[in-house]
Design an enzyme around this catalytic site. Sequence first.
Site, PDB file in Angstrom:
ATOM      1  N   GLU A 286       0.427   2.511   3.624  1.00 13.73           N
ATOM      2  CA  GLU A 286       1.703   2.327   2.935  1.00 13.73           C
ATOM      3  C   GLU A 286       2.545   3.603   2.977  1.00 13.73           C
ATOM      4  O   GLU A 286       3.762   3.559   2.867  1.00 13.73           O
ATOM      5  CB  GLU A 286       1.438   1.919   1.473  1.00 13.73           C
ATOM      6  N   HIS A 307     -23.134  -2.720  14.419  1.00 11.58           N
ATOM      7  CA  HIS A 307     -23.615  -3.972  14.994  1.00 11.58           C
ATOM      8  C   HIS A 307     -22.509  -5.019  15.079  1.00 11.58           C
ATOM      9  O   HIS A 307     -22.778  -6.192  15.305  1.00 11.58           O
ATOM     10  CB  HIS A 307     -24.798  -4.496  14.176  1.00 11.58           C
ATOM     11  N   LYS A 421       7.798 -10.713  -0.064  1.00 14.32           N
ATOM     12  CA  LYS A 421       8.047 -11.125  -1.455  1.00 14.32           C
ATOM     13  C   LYS A 421       9.344 -11.911  -1.552  1.00 14.32           C
ATOM     14  O   LYS A 421       9.402 -12.961  -2.193  1.00 14.32           O
ATOM     15  CB  LYS A 421       8.152  -9.900  -2.370  1.00 14.32           C
TER      16      LYS A 421
HETATM   17  O1  PA5 Z   1       1.295   1.613  -4.073  1.00 10.13           O
HETATM   18  C1  PA5 Z   1       2.114   0.814  -4.510  1.00 10.13           C
HETATM   19  O2  PA5 Z   1       3.213   1.176  -4.953  1.00 10.13           O
HETATM   20  C2  PA5 Z   1       1.812  -0.658  -4.554  1.00 10.13           C
HETATM   21  O3  PA5 Z   1       0.596  -0.957  -3.957  1.00 10.13           O
HETATM   22  C3  PA5 Z   1       1.755  -1.131  -5.973  1.00 10.13           C
HETATM   23  O4  PA5 Z   1       0.764  -0.425  -6.663  1.00 10.13           O
HETATM   24  C4  PA5 Z   1       1.468  -2.615  -6.045  1.00 10.13           C
HETATM   25  O5  PA5 Z   1       2.419  -3.322  -5.318  1.00 10.13           O
HETATM   26  C5  PA5 Z   1       1.457  -3.111  -7.478  1.00 10.13           C
HETATM   27  O6  PA5 Z   1       2.668  -2.819  -8.090  1.00 10.13           O
HETATM   28  P1  PA5 Z   1       2.803  -2.860  -9.661  1.00 10.13           P
HETATM   29  O7  PA5 Z   1       1.916  -1.805 -10.226  1.00 10.13           O
HETATM   30  O8  PA5 Z   1       4.247  -2.593  -9.935  1.00 10.13           O
HETATM   31  O9  PA5 Z   1       2.370  -4.229 -10.104  1.00 10.13           O
END
Ligand code: PA5
Length: 445
Positions: A286, A307, A421
């Site tokens: 990310e 394996h 989303k």
């Molecule tokens: O690293 C990030 O920003 C995302 O993975 C969020 O943690 C994830 O989308 C969850 O978001 P939230 O904590 O707002 O529910």
Amino acid sequence: MSIRVNDQYVSSFIRNEEYAQLQPMVNAAHELLESRTGAGSDFLGWTTLPVDYDKEEFARIKAAAKKIRKTCKVFIAIGIGGSYLGARAVIEFLKSPLYNNMKKKTPDIYFAGNNISAAALDELVRLCEGKDFCINVISKSGTTTEPAIAFRVFRGLLEKKYGKEGARERIFVTTDRQKGTLKHFSDDAGYETFVVPDDVGGRFSVLTAVGLLPIAVAGIDIDALMKGAAEGMNAYNDPDLAKNDCYKYAAIRNILYRKGKQTEILVGYEPYAAMLNEWWKQLYGESEGKDQKGIFPASVIFSTDLHSLGQFIQDGTRNLFETVISVENGGVSFEIPNDPDNIDGLNFLSGMDMDQVKKTAMQATLLAHVDGGVPNVLIEMSDRSEEALGQLIYFFEKACAISGYLLGVNPFNQPGVEAYKKNMFALLGKPGYESMKADLEARLE
Ligand code: PA5
């Protein structure tokens, strides 16, 4: 130091001059972080978190964990992405992937709201039947669909079982300090709340209440975890690649990426490291995967995956490098028994410790994969302790930030996560997304 980078298995792929050539860019990336002038600099709270955290809240986390341990047989942590991976990684690494099946004084811990699966939700609901349980909903935004659905379900179950008053004592909320529906709703309902600091993004939040409350519920020493992270914070502050293993790891990744090594495989040799791999994949995927750039983060657990994926790593497309975590002192011995009849021909291993066999398998694999053209970065971790893991977490976080700046991306945003989303909301008929719906439906026909 609990964490050491051993570069002997990458030395045939990187010349010393290449580090020298990259050093000015590392200095620049370091300066961007230090001066807080780089892209995404509103999200640098994690850099000082190991020492600069809310001590009053830290004490409340411990008190809440104690209360949960006393009143619950089952604890459900509800969150997705950065709001669950860190806690689960730490619990499995320090306790066990079989934590729930172990004899223990702490509650079973399950993670909900990290998928959209009727089967998974139904299973967890049934698991809670007849048991005292508590929930911790963790969502910085408070609006993420997956945890919001799970929270609605488990809140309903708690209220049905204990009444609104009783449920209030069993619902713990970790969310934004002020903004957001979840905060307002929790304050109105009287739930105990913990904060995801504004300047800490989800994937960098394991050392906030996001990770610390579930981790403390499991009986893990969160002081020692923070202490280890603080050691990392103090150690990884010199931009000189010869003196900073964390930056050296970032530099190796960058140099290899420029040579076409576009996939990094994080290798663990212990099943308890599988979720740490998942945490790491989110952190790097990310943070770096944007603007049509980035190293694809993959992971394996050896020898299990030798394996399955071993063939590809040894012999397939040569765009890979591996980062191997070696836990030097695993703390557990298991001697291989002798068989006087040697029916299975295994007596050459009689009396040997499994850990020794594992280390030998690791050495053999390192050499084989290097021979196959796969550079291997070896991260040596002193032991399986809170302190060492805290340091490793900080190591990976800081190396990730430096890597992102070396790559020329903002390591702290995640614009790409929104695309699915928006489509999902439009297709599900969420108010505000009406204009997209017809076009999406036509494309699906
Ligand atoms: O690293 C990030 O920003 C995302 O993975 C969020 O943690 C994830 O989308 C969850 O978001 P939230 O904590 O707002 O529910």
